[in-house]
Each structure stands twice: as C-alpha cells, then as structure tokens.
Scaffold this motif. Structure first.
Motif, short mmCIF file in Angstrom:
data_model
loop_
_atom_site.label_atom_id
_atom_site.label_comp_id
_atom_site.label_asym_id
_atom_site.label_seq_id
_atom_site.Cartn_x
_atom_site.Cartn_y
_atom_site.Cartn_z
N THR A 197 42.96 18.58 51.58
CA THR A 197 41.75 17.98 51.03
C THR A 197 42.00 16.50 50.74
OG1 THR A 197 41.16 20.08 49.99
CG2 THR A 197 40.03 18.13 49.19
N ILE A 198 41.05 15.67 51.17
CA ILE A 198 41.12 14.23 50.92
C ILE A 198 39.87 13.85 50.12
CG2 ILE A 198 41.18 11.92 51.93
CD1 ILE A 198 42.33 13.27 54.49
N PHE A 199 40.08 13.21 48.96
CA PHE A 199 38.95 12.71 48.18
C PHE A 199 38.81 11.22 48.48
CE2 PHE A 199 40.17 16.51 45.90
CZ PHE A 199 38.94 17.09 45.69
N TYR A 200 37.59 10.79 48.72
CA TYR A 200 37.31 9.41 49.10
C TYR A 200 36.22 8.88 48.20
CZ TYR A 200 35.66 5.53 52.01
OH TYR A 200 35.29 4.30 52.48
N GLY A 201 36.50 7.79 47.50
CA GLY A 201 35.51 7.16 46.63
C GLY A 201 36.14 6.70 45.34
N SER A 202 35.42 5.86 44.65
CA SER A 202 35.89 5.31 43.39
C SER A 202 35.48 6.23 42.24
CB SER A 202 35.29 3.92 43.18
OG SER A 202 35.71 3.37 41.97
N GLY A 203 36.35 6.39 41.27
CA GLY A 203 36.07 7.28 40.14
C GLY A 203 34.91 6.83 39.28
N GLY A 204 34.59 5.55 39.29
CA GLY A 204 33.49 5.04 38.47
C GLY A 204 32.13 5.13 39.13
N ASP A 205 32.07 5.48 40.40
CA ASP A 205 30.80 5.57 41.11
C ASP A 205 30.14 6.92 40.89
OD1 ASP A 205 31.05 3.01 42.10
OD2 ASP A 205 31.94 3.66 44.00
N GLU A 206 28.84 6.97 41.18
CA GLU A 206 28.07 8.21 40.99
C GLU A 206 28.35 9.27 42.06
OE1 GLU A 206 25.95 9.15 38.50
OE2 GLU A 206 26.75 7.38 37.50
N TYR A 207 28.91 8.87 43.19
CA TYR A 207 29.15 9.80 44.30
C TYR A 207 30.57 9.63 44.83
CZ TYR A 207 24.14 10.51 44.34
OH TYR A 207 22.87 10.83 43.97
N ALA A 208 31.11 10.70 45.35
CA ALA A 208 32.40 10.69 46.04
C ALA A 208 32.28 11.64 47.22
CB ALA A 208 33.52 11.13 45.11
N ALA A 209 33.25 11.55 48.12
CA ALA A 209 33.25 12.44 49.29
C ALA A 209 34.51 13.28 49.28
CB ALA A 209 33.17 11.63 50.58
N ARG A 210 34.36 14.53 49.67
CA ARG A 210 35.51 15.42 49.84
C ARG A 210 35.61 15.75 51.32
NH1 ARG A 210 35.36 20.30 46.19
NH2 ARG A 210 33.48 20.73 47.35
N LEU A 211 36.77 15.45 51.89
CA LEU A 211 37.04 15.74 53.30
C LEU A 211 38.03 16.89 53.34
CD1 LEU A 211 36.44 12.53 53.02
CD2 LEU A 211 37.24 12.48 55.35
N THR A 212 37.66 17.99 53.95
CA THR A 212 38.52 19.16 54.05
C THR A 212 38.95 19.32 55.50
OG1 THR A 212 37.25 20.20 52.26
CG2 THR A 212 38.70 21.62 53.54
N ILE A 213 40.27 19.29 55.72
CA ILE A 213 40.81 19.43 57.07
C ILE A 213 40.78 20.90 57.46
CG2 ILE A 213 42.85 19.09 58.51
CD1 ILE A 213 43.63 16.82 56.52
N LYS A 214 39.99 21.21 58.48
CA LYS A 214 39.82 22.59 58.93
C LYS A 214 40.78 22.96 60.05
CE LYS A 214 36.27 23.80 56.43
NZ LYS A 214 36.35 24.88 55.49
N ASP A 215 41.16 21.97 60.88
CA ASP A 215 42.00 22.24 62.04
C ASP A 215 42.83 20.99 62.34
OD1 ASP A 215 42.92 23.64 64.32
OD2 ASP A 215 41.46 22.60 65.58
N THR A 216 44.05 21.21 62.82
CA THR A 216 44.91 20.10 63.23
C THR A 216 45.37 20.33 64.67
OG1 THR A 216 46.91 21.18 62.41
CG2 THR A 216 45.78 19.69 60.90
N ARG A 217 45.86 19.27 65.29
CA ARG A 217 46.43 19.39 66.63
C ARG A 217 47.74 18.60 66.66
NH1 ARG A 217 43.52 15.11 70.47
NH2 ARG A 217 42.82 13.72 68.86
N LYS A 218 48.63 19.01 67.53
CA LYS A 218 49.94 18.36 67.66
C LYS A 218 49.86 17.18 68.62
CE LYS A 218 53.41 20.86 65.77
NZ LYS A 218 54.04 20.40 64.56
N ILE A 219 50.35 16.05 68.18
CA ILE A 219 50.51 14.88 69.04
C ILE A 219 51.91 14.33 68.76
CG2 ILE A 219 49.73 12.54 69.57
CD1 ILE A 219 46.93 13.37 68.81
N ASN A 220 52.80 14.45 69.76
CA ASN A 220 54.18 13.98 69.63
C ASN A 220 54.85 14.52 68.36
OD1 ASN A 220 53.91 12.55 72.00
ND2 ASN A 220 53.31 10.67 70.95
N ASP A 221 54.82 15.81 68.16
CA ASP A 221 55.44 16.49 67.02
C ASP A 221 54.83 16.11 65.67
OD1 ASP A 221 57.20 17.82 68.72
OD2 ASP A 221 58.67 16.20 68.62
N LEU A 222 53.61 15.62 65.66
CA LEU A 222 52.94 15.23 64.43
C LEU A 222 51.61 15.97 64.35
CD1 LEU A 222 53.17 13.21 62.04
CD2 LEU A 222 51.86 11.63 63.42
N ASP A 223 51.32 16.62 63.22
CA ASP A 223 50.04 17.29 63.02
C ASP A 223 48.98 16.25 62.66
OD1 ASP A 223 50.85 19.89 63.52
OD2 ASP A 223 51.52 20.20 61.46
#
Length: 90
Positions: free
Chosen positions: A20-46
């Motif tokens: 889960t990645i939270f994006y936004g400033s704590g003082g603002d009225e809105y924030a975004a939550r990004l939830t990683i549902k799937d990953t793929r391998k690129i050069n041994d890196l997810d």
C-alpha cells in the motif's frame, strides 16, 4: 532546514507500507491510497503492474468526491492520483 525522509511526486509525499502506498499531504482534505494488486519481474526486480487507486476524503461527509479505479503501471496510477487530488482540493 530539516531533512525529510519521504519520497515526493509532484509536491506530495509518498509513504509505503507493504503493498500500500499513501499519496498526499496530511494537512489536505483528500489523500490517495494506491494498492498494488499484481507485480511483474524485470531483471530480478518486482515492479508494480496492476494498481488500484482510491481517493479518500479526510471528512466522511465528503464521500461524494471519493473515486476508485484500477490502472496498469505505477506512473499511470500516480499521475491519476495526482489529478484526482488536485481536482478535489482546488
């Protein structure tokens, strides 16, 4: 000037906890939550592939502006989150 340990994207901090990645400033009225549902391998890196983005209001009375969508790629997800936050705040 104090040093910040956060990563920033277009002026807003990114905070990651597991898939889960939270994006936004704590003082603002809105924030975004990004939830990683799937990953793929690129050069041994997810690399995040499918990501669900949710615009979350700080005040439950503002749920009318809440949004949700799934995107392919971290750039598309972050860019969409930025547009949604900017539209909701301004």
């Amino acid at each position: 000037m104090s040093e910040s340990n956060f990563f920033y994207y277009r002026g807003y901090p990114l905070i990651r906890s597991g898939d889960t990645i939270f994006y936004g400033s704590g003082g603002d009225e809105y924030a975004a939550r990004l939830t990683i549902k799937d990953t793929r391998k690129i050069n041994d890196l997810d690399v995040p592939n499918k990501i669900m983005v949710q615009l979350i209001p700080k005040n439950p009375l503002n749920m009318g502006k809440a949004r949700k969508g799934e995107f392919i790629g971290l750039y598309e997800a972050l860019d969409t989150a930025h547009v949604w936050i900017t539209e909701a705040i301004f």
